[in-house]
Write a protein that holds these residues in place. Sequence first.
Motif, PDB file in Angstrom:
ATOM      1  N   GLU A 189       4.686  11.922   3.633  1.00  0.00           N
ATOM      2  CA  GLU A 189       5.520  12.239   2.479  1.00  0.00           C
ATOM      3  C   GLU A 189       6.723  11.298   2.478  1.00  0.00           C
ATOM      4  N   PRO A 190       7.149  10.827   1.291  1.00  0.00           N
ATOM      5  CA  PRO A 190       8.243   9.849   1.227  1.00  0.00           C
ATOM      6  C   PRO A 190       9.492  10.253   1.989  1.00  0.00           C
ATOM      7  N   LEU A 243       9.037   9.385   5.864  1.00  0.00           N
ATOM      8  CA  LEU A 243       8.714   8.044   6.333  1.00  0.00           C
ATOM      9  C   LEU A 243       9.783   7.486   7.259  1.00  0.00           C
ATOM     10  N   PRO A 274      -2.349   1.840   8.630  1.00  0.00           N
ATOM     11  CA  PRO A 274      -1.210   2.509   8.001  1.00  0.00           C
ATOM     12  C   PRO A 274      -1.470   3.996   7.782  1.00  0.00           C
ATOM     13  N   GLN A 288       1.497   4.442  12.509  1.00  0.00           N
ATOM     14  CA  GLN A 288       0.068   4.511  12.770  1.00  0.00           C
ATOM     15  C   GLN A 288      -0.220   5.813  13.523  1.00  0.00           C
ATOM     16  N   LYS A 333      -0.100   7.320   5.872  1.00  0.00           N
ATOM     17  CA  LYS A 333       0.752   7.747   4.779  1.00  0.00           C
ATOM     18  C   LYS A 333       1.374   9.104   5.094  1.00  0.00           C
ATOM     19  N   ALA A 362       0.853  -1.186   0.000  1.00  0.00           N
ATOM     20  CA  ALA A 362       0.000   0.000   0.000  1.00  0.00           C
ATOM     21  C   ALA A 362       0.890   1.237   0.000  1.00  0.00           C
ATOM     22  N   GLU A 363       0.262   2.383  -0.204  1.00  0.00           N
ATOM     23  CA  GLU A 363       1.015   3.628  -0.381  1.00  0.00           C
ATOM     24  C   GLU A 363       1.803   4.032   0.857  1.00  0.00           C
ATOM     25  N   ALA A 364       1.374   3.608   2.037  1.00  0.00           N
ATOM     26  CA  ALA A 364       2.082   4.018   3.248  1.00  0.00           C
ATOM     27  C   ALA A 364       3.543   3.586   3.229  1.00  0.00           C
ATOM     28  N   ASN A 365       3.826   2.461   2.567  1.00  0.00           N
ATOM     29  CA  ASN A 365       5.210   2.028   2.341  1.00  0.00           C
ATOM     30  C   ASN A 365       5.201   0.967   1.247  1.00  0.00           C
ATOM     31  N   PHE A 402       5.587   0.928   8.629  1.00  0.00           N
ATOM     32  CA  PHE A 402       4.784   2.136   8.454  1.00  0.00           C
ATOM     33  C   PHE A 402       4.310   2.636   9.813  1.00  0.00           C
TER      34      PHE A 402
END
Length: 310
Positions: free
Chosen positions: A281-282, A285, A277, A266, A279, A67-70, A264
Amino acid sequence: MNRIASPNASRRGVLKCLAWAGTGLVWTVSGGVPRALSLGEANAAEAQKSVDFSFVQISDSHIGFKAEANPDPNGTLQLALDCIGKLPKKPAFMLHTGDVTHLSKPEEFDTADQILKGAKLEAHYVPGEHDVIGDDGKQFFARFAKEATPGGWYSFDHGGVHFVALINVMGFKPGAGGSLGAEQLAWLDKDLTARGPSTPVVVMAHMPLWSIYPQWGWATEDGPEALGLLKRFGSVTVLNGHIHQVVQKVEGNVSLRTAMSTAFPQPAAGEGKGPGPMKLEPDKLKSVLGVREIDYAPAKGLAVTEATLA
């Protein structure tokens, strides 16, 4: 900067402060009383002088998460192991406090096993609720906890410290939390009976043994019974995962600590619709993922260092 919450501070505000209290600090625990030191080179060097041995904790790797979170939990787990590999003193062993995989699939266990072997460290594991999906943990225990009793729990000793691995995910209820059960509590009572009150004890379990936020499953319903069995010891440290952030509590000589995830983050308890998760910004993280190093010196007890992957 550490802040002391006022008596009128909201519960959510206190939890938010606690969630970040350990990051970038060395916590020296002696007789159950923690003292915070800055994570400067001088303090780190000073702390190493009398260290008898150290070990590391990682948690919530969620191999197989997509998923997008990681999008790359394999990569962040490897980065965590790389950080451990660069420590100035090689840890005696590694503890993993659960959710090694995301969906308990054979290929996820295969991948996790290969990555974790790369650490070249003795390792001890407890399962998370994600590791026991569909088969009550048969795959997990066959790979990662062969020394466990039929119920999954076990203990071992190292350097004068008694380590206890508890299982509190089998009866997990998302809106209530985990449980230990009467059989495991009876085993714990018997296991601890042979140890004198001056023996330092470290407990590992996936879900927190105290009530952080039961509405999200961040609790263990019979955790207080286990803590009652531990309170006679002069130094007890309880290490958990599950909530993917650092929250801590001290009750007498018992210090309770949750850990960051390698996969990720929470949200803080009660913030948003529920756990799951989050999300970011990259470029942010890695700042909320991390590992924990614990040093032990007989004269000083346990010193805990939080390190983010950033």
